[in-house]
Design a protein around this motif. Sequence first.
Motif, short mmCIF file in Angstrom:
data_model
loop_
_atom_site.label_atom_id
_atom_site.label_comp_id
_atom_site.label_asym_id
_atom_site.label_seq_id
_atom_site.Cartn_x
_atom_site.Cartn_y
_atom_site.Cartn_z
N THR A 47 1.66 16.71 14.36
CA THR A 47 0.58 16.61 13.38
C THR A 47 1.18 16.44 11.99
OG1 THR A 47 -0.88 17.99 14.71
CG2 THR A 47 -1.40 17.79 12.37
N VAL A 48 0.69 15.44 11.27
CA VAL A 48 1.17 15.18 9.91
C VAL A 48 -0.04 14.98 9.00
CG1 VAL A 48 3.35 14.15 10.66
CG2 VAL A 48 1.35 12.69 10.31
N ALA A 57 4.42 19.51 -2.26
CA ALA A 57 5.60 18.94 -1.59
C ALA A 57 5.30 17.62 -0.88
CB ALA A 57 6.20 19.95 -0.61
N CYS A 58 4.41 16.83 -1.45
CA CYS A 58 4.10 15.51 -0.89
C CYS A 58 5.12 14.50 -1.41
CB CYS A 58 2.70 15.07 -1.28
SG CYS A 58 1.39 16.21 -0.75
N ARG A 59 5.51 13.57 -0.56
CA ARG A 59 6.47 12.54 -0.94
C ARG A 59 6.05 11.22 -0.30
NH1 ARG A 59 8.33 15.24 3.47
NH2 ARG A 59 9.32 14.00 5.12
N GLN A 60 6.66 10.14 -0.73
CA GLN A 60 6.31 8.86 -0.13
C GLN A 60 6.68 8.87 1.35
OE1 GLN A 60 6.74 5.12 -1.86
NE2 GLN A 60 6.51 5.79 -3.99
N ALA A 61 5.77 8.37 2.15
CA ALA A 61 5.97 8.40 3.61
C ALA A 61 7.02 7.39 4.04
CB ALA A 61 4.64 8.11 4.31
N ALA A 62 7.78 7.77 5.05
CA ALA A 62 8.77 6.86 5.63
C ALA A 62 8.06 5.83 6.51
CB ALA A 62 9.77 7.66 6.47
N ARG A 66 0.83 -1.20 0.00
CA ARG A 66 0.00 0.00 0.00
C ARG A 66 0.87 1.26 0.00
NH1 ARG A 66 -5.40 -0.01 1.01
NH2 ARG A 66 -5.37 -2.01 2.09
N THR A 67 0.61 2.15 -0.97
CA THR A 67 1.37 3.39 -1.08
C THR A 67 0.77 4.46 -0.17
OG1 THR A 67 1.97 2.91 -3.36
CG2 THR A 67 2.15 5.20 -2.65
N VAL A 68 1.63 5.17 0.55
CA VAL A 68 1.20 6.26 1.41
C VAL A 68 2.12 7.46 1.14
CG1 VAL A 68 0.87 7.06 3.79
CG2 VAL A 68 0.40 4.67 3.19
N TYR A 69 1.52 8.63 0.98
CA TYR A 69 2.29 9.86 0.80
C TYR A 69 2.19 10.72 2.05
CZ TYR A 69 2.26 8.59 -4.15
OH TYR A 69 2.42 7.92 -5.35
N LEU A 70 3.27 11.44 2.33
CA LEU A 70 3.32 12.38 3.46
C LEU A 70 3.42 13.79 2.90
CD1 LEU A 70 3.73 12.68 6.62
CD2 LEU A 70 6.17 12.77 6.11
N CYS A 71 2.55 14.68 3.39
CA CYS A 71 2.53 16.07 2.94
C CYS A 71 2.82 17.00 4.11
CB CYS A 71 1.17 16.41 2.33
SG CYS A 71 0.66 15.32 0.98
N PRO A 72 3.41 18.17 3.85
CA PRO A 72 3.75 19.10 4.94
C PRO A 72 2.53 19.63 5.69
CG PRO A 72 4.95 19.65 2.94
CD PRO A 72 3.92 18.64 2.56
N THR A 73 1.39 19.75 5.00
CA THR A 73 0.20 20.31 5.65
C THR A 73 -1.04 19.51 5.28
OG1 THR A 73 -0.34 21.80 3.82
CG2 THR A 73 1.20 22.63 5.50
N ILE A 74 -2.06 19.62 6.13
CA ILE A 74 -3.34 18.98 5.84
C ILE A 74 -3.95 19.58 4.58
CG2 ILE A 74 -5.66 18.50 6.71
CD1 ILE A 74 -3.46 17.08 8.27
N ASP A 75 -3.87 20.90 4.46
CA ASP A 75 -4.42 21.56 3.28
C ASP A 75 -3.73 21.06 2.01
OD1 ASP A 75 -6.22 23.01 4.74
OD2 ASP A 75 -5.01 24.84 4.82
#
Length: 246
Positions: free
Chosen positions: A236-237, A194-199, A155-164
């Motif tokens: 918060t992420v 600036a979303c990237r694949q989550a660690a 399952r792919t998950v991305y991490l973004c700097p903000t909720i917006d």
Amino acid sequence: MVLTAFAIMLAAQGVSEPLPAKTDIPNDFSTVICPSEAAAREMLGSYYGVQPAPRNHTIDTALFFKGLAATGCSQNSAEAKSTIAIQQVIARRTLPLAGGSETHLVYRGTNASGSRVIGIVDETGNDKHPRTDYERWLSEFIPGGVLDHDPAGNRTVYLCPTIDGARSAVKAIPGKGNDTVRNAAFAKARTANACRQAAAGRYKITARHEERAIPCGFECEDVWNALAATDTRGRTVALIFNGSHF
């Protein structure tokens, strides 16, 4: 002597038993309705049991159904067709199952029509049972509400700097067009935000926002969800999670 008798009376009436964490029983969660408090006490005390291992993963169903016949209690009462509000807990019993203990309680309550009922419910299961669409989604895709993410998984998950930013990236997925068009728009929006694949890590989900689907063929669909979460340090992420069955 008087105080002892009074304490016994209170215990018999269930006054000393605290209410459960969830005081409602949804109509899609099983509850046993009994004709009287005595019948409910007998049912819980004598007919809720556990078989020896390795058959100790659930309650003893043969004993349970024997109890229904003996006490007049029912799993299919019309009085349980609507949500029941628990007003008083009369008795509790904890059963040691292979997967962990399970507590059942005898309660007094009312259903949606205002009828008073006496019944038995699995307190452990009812407390965990989802009530809202968000809770149902979590129970299906992220049981317990904590995502233990492994980038090497399926399952792919991305991490973004903000909720917006996460929400904007998901909202950018067009409602029309083939998967190439939709994925291109999604990738562009992820880059812009600036979303990237989550660690790898554990993320506690706190809210679910937009959802957009990208069909990718026969029995193939990506379903991207913008999620708010906290990481292991309590920060918060924002995540974009693929909640797809395929």
